[in-house]
Design a protein around this motif. Structure first.
Motif, PDB file in Angstrom:
ATOM      1  N   ARG A  71      -2.393  18.555  -0.893  1.00 43.90           N
ATOM      2  CA  ARG A  71      -3.207  17.460  -1.413  1.00 43.90           C
ATOM      3  C   ARG A  71      -2.348  16.256  -1.797  1.00 43.90           C
ATOM      4  NH1 ARG A  71      -6.344  19.007  -6.666  1.00 43.90           N
ATOM      5  NH2 ARG A  71      -4.194  19.118  -7.370  1.00 43.90           N
ATOM      6  N   ASP A  72      -1.206  16.516  -2.439  1.00 40.52           N
ATOM      7  CA  ASP A  72      -0.326  15.419  -2.838  1.00 40.52           C
ATOM      8  C   ASP A  72       0.339  14.774  -1.623  1.00 40.52           C
ATOM      9  OD1 ASP A  72       1.469  15.473  -5.989  1.00 40.52           O
ATOM     10  OD2 ASP A  72      -0.513  14.737  -5.449  1.00 40.52           O
ATOM     11  N   ARG A  73       0.699  15.585  -0.620  1.00 35.75           N
ATOM     12  CA  ARG A  73       1.336  15.023   0.565  1.00 35.75           C
ATOM     13  C   ARG A  73       0.398  14.070   1.297  1.00 35.75           C
ATOM     14  NH1 ARG A  73       3.425  20.335   0.965  1.00 35.75           N
ATOM     15  NH2 ARG A  73       1.780  20.913   2.438  1.00 35.75           N
ATOM     16  N   ARG A  74      -0.864  14.476   1.401  1.00 36.05           N
ATOM     17  CA  ARG A  74      -1.828  13.601   2.059  1.00 36.05           C
ATOM     18  C   ARG A  74      -2.062  12.338   1.234  1.00 36.05           C
ATOM     19  NH1 ARG A  74      -7.825  15.366   4.256  1.00 36.05           N
ATOM     20  NH2 ARG A  74      -8.359  13.350   5.180  1.00 36.05           N
ATOM     21  N   HIS A  75      -2.072  12.514  -0.099  1.00 33.63           N
ATOM     22  CA  HIS A  75      -2.263  11.352  -0.970  1.00 33.63           C
ATOM     23  C   HIS A  75      -1.100  10.367  -0.817  1.00 33.63           C
ATOM     24  CE1 HIS A  75      -2.653   8.977  -4.663  1.00 33.63           C
ATOM     25  NE2 HIS A  75      -3.930   9.368  -4.695  1.00 33.63           N
ATOM     26  N   SER A  76       0.138  10.896  -0.712  1.00 34.88           N
ATOM     27  CA  SER A  76       1.301  10.023  -0.561  1.00 34.88           C
ATOM     28  C   SER A  76       1.281   9.294   0.776  1.00 34.88           C
ATOM     29  CB  SER A  76       2.587  10.837  -0.701  1.00 34.88           C
ATOM     30  OG  SER A  76       2.660  11.811   0.320  1.00 34.88           O
ATOM     31  N   ARG A  77       0.813   9.969   1.847  1.00 33.97           N
ATOM     32  CA  ARG A  77       0.712   9.305   3.140  1.00 33.97           C
ATOM     33  C   ARG A  77      -0.293   8.157   3.100  1.00 33.97           C
ATOM     34  NH1 ARG A  77       1.060  14.680   5.308  1.00 33.97           N
ATOM     35  NH2 ARG A  77      -1.204  14.736   5.529  1.00 33.97           N
ATOM     36  N   ILE A  78      -1.400   8.381   2.402  1.00 39.76           N
ATOM     37  CA  ILE A  78      -2.401   7.319   2.299  1.00 39.76           C
ATOM     38  C   ILE A  78      -1.831   6.137   1.531  1.00 39.76           C
ATOM     39  CG2 ILE A  78      -4.659   6.750   1.312  1.00 39.76           C
ATOM     40  CD1 ILE A  78      -5.494   9.643   1.912  1.00 39.76           C
ATOM     41  N   ASP A  79      -1.112   6.409   0.430  1.00 38.44           N
ATOM     42  CA  ASP A  79      -0.521   5.320  -0.347  1.00 38.44           C
ATOM     43  C   ASP A  79       0.531   4.558   0.457  1.00 38.44           C
ATOM     44  OD1 ASP A  79      -0.619   7.159  -3.491  1.00 38.44           O
ATOM     45  OD2 ASP A  79      -2.115   5.888  -2.504  1.00 38.44           O
ATOM     46  N   ALA A  80       1.311   5.285   1.280  1.00 41.79           N
ATOM     47  CA  ALA A  80       2.342   4.626   2.079  1.00 41.79           C
ATOM     48  C   ALA A  80       1.705   3.685   3.101  1.00 41.79           C
ATOM     49  CB  ALA A  80       3.216   5.654   2.784  1.00 41.79           C
ATOM     50  N   ARG A  81       0.665   4.146   3.761  1.00 41.23           N
ATOM     51  CA  ARG A  81      -0.020   3.286   4.722  1.00 41.23           C
ATOM     52  C   ARG A  81      -0.658   2.086   4.050  1.00 41.23           C
ATOM     53  NH1 ARG A  81      -4.170   6.855   7.683  1.00 41.23           N
ATOM     54  NH2 ARG A  81      -4.695   4.799   8.523  1.00 41.23           N
ATOM     55  N   TYR A  82      -1.168   2.302   2.827  1.00 48.24           N
ATOM     56  CA  TYR A  82      -1.790   1.180   2.113  1.00 48.24           C
ATOM     57  C   TYR A  82      -0.743   0.151   1.704  1.00 48.24           C
ATOM     58  CZ  TYR A  82      -4.280  -1.329  -1.582  1.00 48.24           C
ATOM     59  OH  TYR A  82      -4.827  -2.306  -2.373  1.00 48.24           O
ATOM     60  N   SER A  83       0.448   0.630   1.267  1.00 51.99           N
ATOM     61  CA  SER A  83       1.506  -0.293   0.857  1.00 51.99           C
ATOM     62  C   SER A  83       2.072  -1.072   2.028  1.00 51.99           C
ATOM     63  CB  SER A  83       2.627   0.475   0.155  1.00 51.99           C
ATOM     64  OG  SER A  83       3.210   1.411   1.044  1.00 51.99           O
ATOM     65  N   GLU A  84       2.100  -0.482   3.231  1.00 53.40           N
ATOM     66  CA  GLU A  84       2.613  -1.165   4.413  1.00 53.40           C
ATOM     67  C   GLU A  84       1.593  -2.109   5.044  1.00 53.40           C
ATOM     68  OE1 GLU A  84       5.587   2.469   5.852  1.00 53.40           O
ATOM     69  OE2 GLU A  84       3.867   1.836   7.059  1.00 53.40           O
ATOM     70  N   GLY A  85       0.400  -2.144   4.525  1.00 56.81           N
ATOM     71  CA  GLY A  85      -0.608  -3.054   5.043  1.00 56.81           C
ATOM     72  C   GLY A  85      -1.378  -2.521   6.229  1.00 56.81           C
ATOM     73  N   GLN A  86      -1.235  -1.224   6.542  1.00 54.21           N
ATOM     74  CA  GLN A  86      -1.957  -0.631   7.651  1.00 54.21           C
ATOM     75  C   GLN A  86      -3.365  -0.184   7.262  1.00 54.21           C
ATOM     76  OE1 GLN A  86       0.383   2.523   9.244  1.00 54.21           O
ATOM     77  NE2 GLN A  86       2.144   1.219   9.722  1.00 54.21           N
ATOM     78  N   MET A  87      -3.732  -0.288   5.987  1.00 46.68           N
ATOM     79  CA  MET A  87      -5.027   0.198   5.516  1.00 46.68           C
ATOM     80  C   MET A  87      -5.531  -0.752   4.430  1.00 46.68           C
ATOM     81  SD  MET A  87      -5.887   3.913   3.872  1.00 46.68           S
ATOM     82  CE  MET A  87      -5.386   4.736   5.357  1.00 46.68           C
ATOM     83  N   ARG A  88      -6.819  -1.038   4.530  1.00 44.22           N
ATOM     84  CA  ARG A  88      -7.423  -1.889   3.516  1.00 44.22           C
ATOM     85  C   ARG A  88      -7.771  -1.088   2.274  1.00 44.22           C
ATOM     86  NH1 ARG A  88     -10.169  -3.406   8.177  1.00 44.22           N
ATOM     87  NH2 ARG A  88     -11.979  -2.251   7.478  1.00 44.22           N
ATOM     88  N   ASP A  89      -8.188  -1.794   1.220  1.00 45.91           N
ATOM     89  CA  ASP A  89      -8.481  -1.133  -0.054  1.00 45.91           C
ATOM     90  C   ASP A  89      -9.704  -0.244   0.072  1.00 45.91           C
ATOM     91  OD1 ASP A  89      -9.153  -2.286  -3.450  1.00 45.91           O
ATOM     92  OD2 ASP A  89      -8.333  -0.412  -2.670  1.00 45.91           O
ATOM     93  N   ASP A  90     -10.729  -0.741   0.777  1.00 47.17           N
ATOM     94  CA  ASP A  90     -11.936   0.088   0.920  1.00 47.17           C
ATOM     95  C   ASP A  90     -11.669   1.308   1.780  1.00 47.17           C
ATOM     96  OD1 ASP A  90     -13.528  -1.897   3.546  1.00 47.17           O
ATOM     97  OD2 ASP A  90     -11.423  -1.414   3.094  1.00 47.17           O
ATOM     98  N   GLU A  91     -10.813   1.169   2.790  1.00 47.14           N
ATOM     99  CA  GLU A  91     -10.459   2.335   3.596  1.00 47.14           C
ATOM    100  C   GLU A  91      -9.681   3.354   2.779  1.00 47.14           C
ATOM    101  OE1 GLU A  91     -10.088   0.109   7.940  1.00 47.14           O
ATOM    102  OE2 GLU A  91      -8.291   0.769   6.852  1.00 47.14           O
TER     103      GLU A  91
END
Length: 714
Positions: A71-91
């Motif tokens: 669960r934490d690994r998936r959460h960290s991947r989502i945060d990394a993509r969000y920080s790099e600009g590959q994902m919007r806030d709503d996504e």
């Protein structure tokens, strides 16, 4: 009163317990989709139990991953993509919300599969070999990952080859294969990658190939010439691929120029430069690009133009020297205007220096990447001002109603490209007449003439390495001989075995009998090795002055062992000529060590018998010369100085009897001269005889007068 207080206290405790229980139930009913809420809930529960939260919730990332797991690994991947600009806030919020739903749906699906379908008893429903549901279409993340073995198994299980699901699976496999081949290509393995790339359907996946080439070149500009060489080979067979790639690069160039995106512009310009070097792109496109960059010069545009001319100036000098001269005149004008930065001015001056040196150090094509002949290359031309259609639809999957027919056509085309023959053609060749057999023989002879020869001697180097490692890793000479005999030597490579054995022996600090025994074994096994060692003896003696003293000693002892054990014939010594003029200091040391080792091995008596063998006198004539007293004395003195004077007894007797032999040889010569003189005097005239008698009498009278004078003096 005491009872009332006790009862009231018990009631209060019951009320607190009920409230706490109700509060816990309300908290469990909440939707904890966010991990922060889950952590807060657990911490509150843990605090109520009176335990420290630091033991269960450590602050380090390593312990946090251990506690929360997937669960934490998936959460960290989502945060990394969000920080790099590959994902919007709503996504991001939707992904976090779906984390718990995904787990619950997976559990429900597994329970339905195990419980509900098993209770049906196999009646109705899908079969055991049914195709699993296709993966969802690729989105921003590229779709669901399917392992290759699973994808191959899914393709085999499909019965309907025309279905959309099967076409989608083959499309995903094609995309992954093309991306993998393009990503791993380099200057060393490009010749191996090209057949694998032609094995894929490049007509169907030409859009995927172009997109993969552009992305890989953007990621690693240092391999641009490699990608250009790969495209050059593909362009000879599929010109539409080269045209599509050029259009997309030009479109990328236009967008980067309008947006003032310098990194993307540099990558596109460098790719076009190497495509010009491979003659995929016409040189007019290069001149148009330089004219556009230098029309309104800025620091960035001039820098890009300098880099472009550096990359492809060598080929432009050959193809269009006048156009390149005009570009350099424009550079000179920009330099004289002085409106650009000093750094860019230095770049222009460096470019002029490169041009003066005729672009040395910046070749158009590296030798290992020159894979296409100039006549086979197809050149494309396009204007930078045209409206370009990049055909993005080629990158997206679309069902093909003629999928099977198109795949069969490409299979036939692939066989012609890769030089393969179908089974039907092989069967027809097997049933042909004698005339066809003769034609096949002619083809085989042509193929033998056209075989590629390895001029780099790679196989020879590998053979020498194998022989060296076998010799050095063996315990004794028997093991080494057994291993070396297992090495398959081609005809003519037997000499390499003898050379490597002699080289290994000479490299040792002191002579090892191991090498002599190994050489003796090979000489006795095969006569070819004996002849090769005899050639090695001649070669080593002719180049003995190049060897160091230690190597010279080891080589002399090695050949002394072979001669002493009769593994090497003694007529090899006929090459040695022991005279003062024909020997050097190195050759004398070699002969000294050779004969001393022979005397130690055989003994002086047996060695003298060998050297005195009348059948071998022609061989030893050069070692014990009898043509000149000077050479004879030199040979006697040499062997006497090295302690082997006993083998020169016959030569000493010959030297003593040499004057008498010379007189005996001269007597028959003088007698023959007297006979000739008598015959000539008998045939001479009377006048000549009188003159001779007169001269003789005069000489006799002169001799008498001399005698009288000597008597008077006494």
């Amino acid at each position: 009163m005491g009872r009332r207080s006790e009862c009231s206290s018990d009631d209060d405790d019951d009320v607190k317990i009920k409230k706490n229980k109700r509060g816990r139930e309300e908290e469990e009913e909440k939707d904890y989709s966010d991990d922060d809420k889950v952590v807060e809930r657990d911490r509150q529960r843990h605090d109520r139990r009176g335990k420290s939260t630091r033991d269960r919730y450590p602050d380090t990332d390593k312990d946090r991953k251990r506690v929360y797991g997937h669960r934490d690994r998936r959460h960290s991947r989502i945060d990394a993509r969000y920080s790099e600009g590959q994902m919007r806030d709503d996504e991001r919020r939707s992904e976090l919300r779906n984390m718990k739903e995904h787990v619950s749906e997976g559990a429900a699906a597994s329970s339905r599969h195990k419980g509900g379908e098993q209770r049906k008893g196999g009646g109705g429903g899908e079969t055991a070999n049914a195709l699993p549901p296709p993966p969802p279409p690729p989105g921003r993340t590229g779709g669901v990952y399917i392992p290759p073995f699973k994808l191959a198994r899914m393709l085999k299980q499909v019965e309907d080859k025309t279905s959309v699901e099967y076409q989608r699976l083959t499309w995903d496999a094609l995309r992954k294969s093309i991306n993998g081949l393009v990503n791993k290509v380099n200057a060393t393995n490009i010749k191996n990658i090209i057949p694998e790339l032609f094995a894929e359907n490049l007509i169907r996946g030409r859009g995927l190939f172009c997109r993969s080439c552009i992305k890989s070149q953007m990621a690693s500009p240092g391999f641009t010439d490699v990608f250009a060489a790969l495209v050059a080979v593909v362009n000879t067979k599929f010109p539409q691929v080269g045209d599509l790639l050029l259009r997309r690069i030009v479109l990328q160039l236009q967008r980067a120029y309008k947006r003032n995106d310098k990194p993307q512009l540099l990558a596109a310009v460098k790719f076009i430069a190497h495509l010009v070097n491979q003659q995929i792109v016409h040189e007019l496109v290069a001149l148009e690009l330089l004219t556009t960059l230098l029309e309104n010069p800025t620091d960035d545009s001039v820098e890009v133009a300098v880099g472009f001319v550096t990359q492809c100036g060598s080929i432009l000098q050959d193809l269009c020297p006048r156009g390149l001269h005009g570009i350099f005149e424009r550079f000179r004008g920009i330099l004289h205007e002085g409106e650009i930065d000093k750094r860019v001015q230095f770049l222009i001056e460096g470019l002029f220096a490169i041009r003066k040196a005729k672009f040395q150090g910046y070749p158009a094509i590296r030798p290992e990447l020159d894979l296409v002949e100039q006549e086979d290359q197809l050149t494309h031309e396009i204007s930078l001002l045209d409206q370009i259609d990049p055909e993005i639809a080629l990158d997206i999957f679309k069902p093909d109603p003629q999928f099977i027919e198109n795949e069969k056509r490409y299979e036939e085309l692939k066989k012609t490209l890769l030089g393969e023959e179908s089974e039907d053609e092989a069967d027809s060749d097997a049933g042909t007449d004698n005339e066809d057999d003769e034609e096949d023989e002619d083809d085989e002879s042509d193929e033998e003439q056209m075989r590629i020869r390895d001029e780099t001697e790679t196989n020879l180097v590998n053979l020498r390495r194998t022989i060296y490692l076998t010799i050095m890793s063996s315990v004794d000479f028997e093991e080494a001989g057994h291993k070396l005999l297992k090495i398959k030597l081609e005809p003519g490579q037997e000499m390499e075995l003898c050379i490597m054995l002699l080289e290994c022996c000479s490299q040792e600090r002191t002579y090892l009998r191991y090498y002599g025994l190994l050489g003796q074994r090979f000489c006795l096994i095969n006569k070819i090795h004996q002849e090769n060692f005899e050639k090695c003896f001649v070669q080593q003696y002719s180049m003995i002055h190049r060897l160091e003293t230690n190597k010279l000693r080891n080589v002399a002892k090695f050949f002394a062992h072979l001669l002493g054990t009769d593994a090497l014939p003694w007529h090899a010594l006929a090459y040695i000529r022991l005279t003062e003029e024909d020997t050097t200091s190195s050759s004398r040391i070699f002969i000294k060590i050779l004969f001393q080792e022979l005397s130690e091995h055989l003994g002086i008596r047996l060695l003298n018998e060998r050297l005195s063998d009348p059948t071998m006198q022609d061989t030893f004539e050069s070692i014990f010369p009898r043509d000149n007293p000077k050479n004879t004395r030199f040979s006697i003195n040499f062997f006497t100085s090295i302690g082997l004077g006993g083998i020169t007894e016959n030569l000493r007797e010959y030297l003593k009897n040499m004057p008498r032999l010379i007189m005996q040889q001269q007597k028959p010569v003088s007698e023959s001269e007297d006979d000739s003189d008598s015959t000539s005097s008998a045939d001479s005239d009377a006048s000549s005889s009188d003159s001779e008698s007169g001269s003789s009498s005069a000489s006799e009278s002169e001799s008498d007068d001399d005698r009288k004078k000597k008597r008077r003096r006494r």
